[in-house]
Write an enzyme that holds these catalytic residues in place. Structure first.
Site, PDB file in Angstrom:
ATOM      1  N   ARG A 151     -14.632  -6.968   5.067  1.00 43.19           N
ATOM      2  CA  ARG A 151     -14.754  -5.836   4.139  1.00 43.19           C
ATOM      3  C   ARG A 151     -14.350  -6.176   2.709  1.00 43.19           C
ATOM      4  NH1 ARG A 151     -14.211  -4.376   9.068  1.00 43.19           N
ATOM      5  NH2 ARG A 151     -14.723  -2.309   9.911  1.00 43.19           N
ATOM      6  N   PHE A 173     -10.317   5.615  -2.966  1.00 43.34           N
ATOM      7  CA  PHE A 173      -9.526   4.988  -1.891  1.00 43.34           C
ATOM      8  C   PHE A 173     -10.154   3.646  -1.501  1.00 43.34           C
ATOM      9  CE2 PHE A 173      -8.113   4.688   2.619  1.00 43.34           C
ATOM     10  CZ  PHE A 173      -6.746   4.763   2.408  1.00 43.34           C
ATOM     11  N   THR A 225       3.489  -3.650  15.446  1.00 43.63           N
ATOM     12  CA  THR A 225       4.505  -2.617  15.241  1.00 43.63           C
ATOM     13  C   THR A 225       3.835  -1.330  14.754  1.00 43.63           C
ATOM     14  OG1 THR A 225       4.824  -3.058  12.917  1.00 43.63           O
ATOM     15  CG2 THR A 225       6.080  -4.430  14.439  1.00 43.63           C
ATOM     16  N   ALA A 284      -4.772  -3.574   1.378  1.00 45.65           N
ATOM     17  CA  ALA A 284      -5.250  -3.908   2.726  1.00 45.65           C
ATOM     18  C   ALA A 284      -4.103  -3.693   3.698  1.00 45.65           C
ATOM     19  CB  ALA A 284      -5.722  -5.357   2.770  1.00 45.65           C
ATOM     20  N   VAL A 285      -4.316  -2.800   4.640  1.00 41.68           N
ATOM     21  CA  VAL A 285      -3.313  -2.577   5.679  1.00 41.68           C
ATOM     22  C   VAL A 285      -3.912  -3.089   6.985  1.00 41.68           C
ATOM     23  CG1 VAL A 285      -1.647  -0.971   6.651  1.00 41.68           C
ATOM     24  CG2 VAL A 285      -2.640  -0.487   4.411  1.00 41.68           C
ATOM     25  N   ILE A 286      -3.291  -4.131   7.511  1.00 41.63           N
ATOM     26  CA  ILE A 286      -3.830  -4.792   8.710  1.00 41.63           C
ATOM     27  C   ILE A 286      -2.876  -4.538   9.875  1.00 41.63           C
ATOM     28  CG2 ILE A 286      -4.574  -7.013   9.686  1.00 41.63           C
ATOM     29  CD1 ILE A 286      -5.088  -7.942   6.745  1.00 41.63           C
ATOM     30  N   ALA A 291       0.823  -1.211   0.000  1.00 36.43           N
ATOM     31  CA  ALA A 291       0.000   0.000   0.000  1.00 36.43           C
ATOM     32  C   ALA A 291       0.863   1.270   0.000  1.00 36.43           C
ATOM     33  CB  ALA A 291      -0.926  -0.006   1.214  1.00 36.43           C
ATOM     34  N   HIS A 300       4.342   0.065  12.121  1.00 40.97           N
ATOM     35  CA  HIS A 300       4.355   0.044  10.659  1.00 40.97           C
ATOM     36  C   HIS A 300       2.982   0.379  10.082  1.00 40.97           C
ATOM     37  CE1 HIS A 300       7.106  -0.814   7.486  1.00 40.97           C
ATOM     38  NE2 HIS A 300       6.264  -1.615   6.865  1.00 40.97           N
TER      39      HIS A 300
END
Ligand code: INI
Length: 158
Positions: free
Chosen positions: A128, A114, A87, A81-83, A57, A89
């Site tokens: 989702r 987006f 951390t 997808a940012v899970i 991403a 990050h």
């Protein structure tokens, strides 16, 4: 009163779909949802869709920027997808991705939808990406379709 809005039919318009490979097990469902929405709801021709894959991403904005610079597309749809992990990050990746895509949209005067899901857990990401909370890829594609027409109508081109 004058009301300007847009429908979601965009035959003849050109779309770029830029996709992060990271978390591909959910992102590929977003891609399926976006392509289905463009072709079935937007009646966009398959040959008018370009799909670009990037590692994660974080890389979506630079690819979107190049696509916007090319002036070949009427809208860009960014999918990823940012899970959240344990951390920091997550915040860097999600924040820079969001900020960068918004910047490209305004700088190039181009709709950049987006379709990047940002979740606390894998379960939420699955929800989702085509299960009980819908498909955010399809929603992003529908948004891009509508924005292409809204902007054209604002400019009086339709
Ligand atoms: N990229 C994602 O698309 N999703 C994530 O959840 C993620 N996490 O959590 O690390 C992620 N990281 C990779 C990042 O997008 C870049 O590809 C990498 O940092 C190299 O620039």
């Amino acid at each position: 009163m004058k009301i300007i809005e847009g429908n979601i039919r965009a035959t003849g318009k050109k779309f770029a779909v830029v996709v992060a490979r990271f978390n591909g097990f959910v992102v590929e469902s977003l891609v399926d949802g976006a392509l289905d929405a463009l072709e079935r709801h937007g009646e966009v021709n398959e040959q008018d869709i370009t799909l670009v894959r990037v590692p994660g991403a974080y890389e979506l904005p630079i690819a979107a920027q190049r696509l916007a610079q090319s002036k070949k597309y009427d809208a860009i749809i960014a999918l990823g997808a940012v899970i959240r992990g344990s951390t920091p990050h997550f915040d860097f990746v999600a924040g820079e991705c969001n900020k960068g895509l918004a910047q490209v949209s305004l700088q190039y005067n181009l709709p950049v939808a987006f379709g990047v899901i940002t979740t606390d857990s894998i379960e939420q990401a699955i929800e989702r990406s085509g299960t009980k909370a819908g498909n955010k890829g399809a929603e992003a594609a529908i948004t891009a379709l509508e924005m292409v027409n809204v902007l054209a109508n604002i400019e009086g081109m339709n």
